[in-house]
Design a protein around this motif. Structure first.
Motif, PDB file in Angstrom:
ATOM      1  N   TRP A 168      58.277  77.770 -23.270  1.00 23.33           N
ATOM      2  CA  TRP A 168      59.199  77.528 -24.375  1.00 23.33           C
ATOM      3  C   TRP A 168      60.470  76.867 -23.860  1.00 23.33           C
ATOM      4  O   TRP A 168      60.827  77.016 -22.681  1.00 23.33           O
ATOM      5  N   ASP A 188      60.905  78.366 -34.480  1.00 23.08           N
ATOM      6  CA  ASP A 188      60.664  77.360 -33.440  1.00 23.08           C
ATOM      7  C   ASP A 188      61.864  76.438 -33.267  1.00 23.08           C
ATOM      8  O   ASP A 188      62.003  75.766 -32.249  1.00 23.08           O
ATOM      9  N   PRO A 223      58.061  76.353 -28.758  1.00 23.25           N
ATOM     10  CA  PRO A 223      56.944  76.238 -27.809  1.00 23.25           C
ATOM     11  C   PRO A 223      56.929  74.849 -27.181  1.00 23.25           C
ATOM     12  O   PRO A 223      57.164  73.844 -27.865  1.00 23.25           O
ATOM     13  N   TRP A 224      56.664  74.808 -25.892  1.00 24.33           N
ATOM     14  CA  TRP A 224      56.732  73.540 -25.175  1.00 24.33           C
ATOM     15  C   TRP A 224      55.788  72.497 -25.763  1.00 24.33           C
ATOM     16  O   TRP A 224      56.138  71.318 -25.878  1.00 24.33           O
TER      17      TRP A 224
END
Length: 223
Positions: A169, A184, A189-190
């Motif tokens: 993340w 988010d 999240p990456w």
């Protein structure tokens, strides 16, 4: 009047106050109201976060100026209202073009922020390396469903091992504008961030280290 009604009344008054402040900020360039930004990292994860002010933009086009001010204020916390105005004027955001990269970089450098301009998509390792070096990142990302981009400040990261479920993340200060309309927006999240990022990001450092820097992780904690 019940306690719930009193609480709701205070919340409505606070929100109205922020709306009034923002409407004035748009006209006379008041410094945006800083808000605390919780950035705790779960004990099962490894990660680091830098302390930066959470700053709200008062319009739809000044994200670059506000992301830049977030970094400038983090590096030089004694900067005040006159510095904010001078920096905003240097960025000169416009409703049509926002703040172009060259103008944002020039404004940051004019205010003693060292900037390394990257013109390729960042990897998670790139972000981790910058944060570990106490260097916040200003990144340009797409706004889903919009025909324009948005500047955000990345001030932290975290990752989870395979045995705990695996994941990566990044922590974002997005200037108060919803990107995806979910949590988010703050801890992204990456994989989602990777799909939004544009080939342009800035690694920022200064003549002084970020004051009151906090590294939070299961490996190192500062009080």
């Amino acid at each position: 009047m019940t306690s719930d009604q009193i609480r709701d009344g205070f919340a409505a008054a606070k929100n109205r106050g922020i709306e009034i402040h923002d409407s004035l900020a748009l006209r006379i360039k008041l410094p945006p109201i800083p808000h605390p930004f919780p950035a705790e990292i779960p004990p099962e994860d490894e990660g680091r976060c830098l302390v930066v002010p959470q700053v709200f933009q008062a319009d739809f086009f000044s994200c670059g100026a506000i992301a830049g001010w977030t970094v400038l204020k983090a590096i030089y916390p004694n900067k005040g209202r006159s510095d904010h105005i001078a920096f905003y004027v240097s960025c000169n955001p416009s409703p049509k073009n926002g703040t172009p990269t060259t103008r944002l970089v020039k404004a940051l450098r004019a205010h003693q922020v060292r900037v390394s301009v990257k013109r390729k998509k960042a990897t998670f390792t790139d972000i981790k390396r910058a944060i570990d070096a106490a260097a916040p990142v200003i990144a340009c990302i797409k706004k889903p469903g919009k025909d324009y981009n948005h500047w955000v400040t990345i001030f932290g990261y975290r990752k989870r091992s395979k045995q705990n479920g695996e994941g990566k993340w990044v922590y974002l200060s997005n200037n108060g504008w919803p990107i995806l309309g979910s949590d988010d927006d703050r801890v992204m999240p990456w994989e989602r961030f990777k799909g939004l990022q544009v080939d342009e990001w800035l690694v920022c450092t200064g003549k002084a280290q970020i004051a009151q820097k906090v590294l939070r992780s299961n490996l190192a904690r500062s009080k």
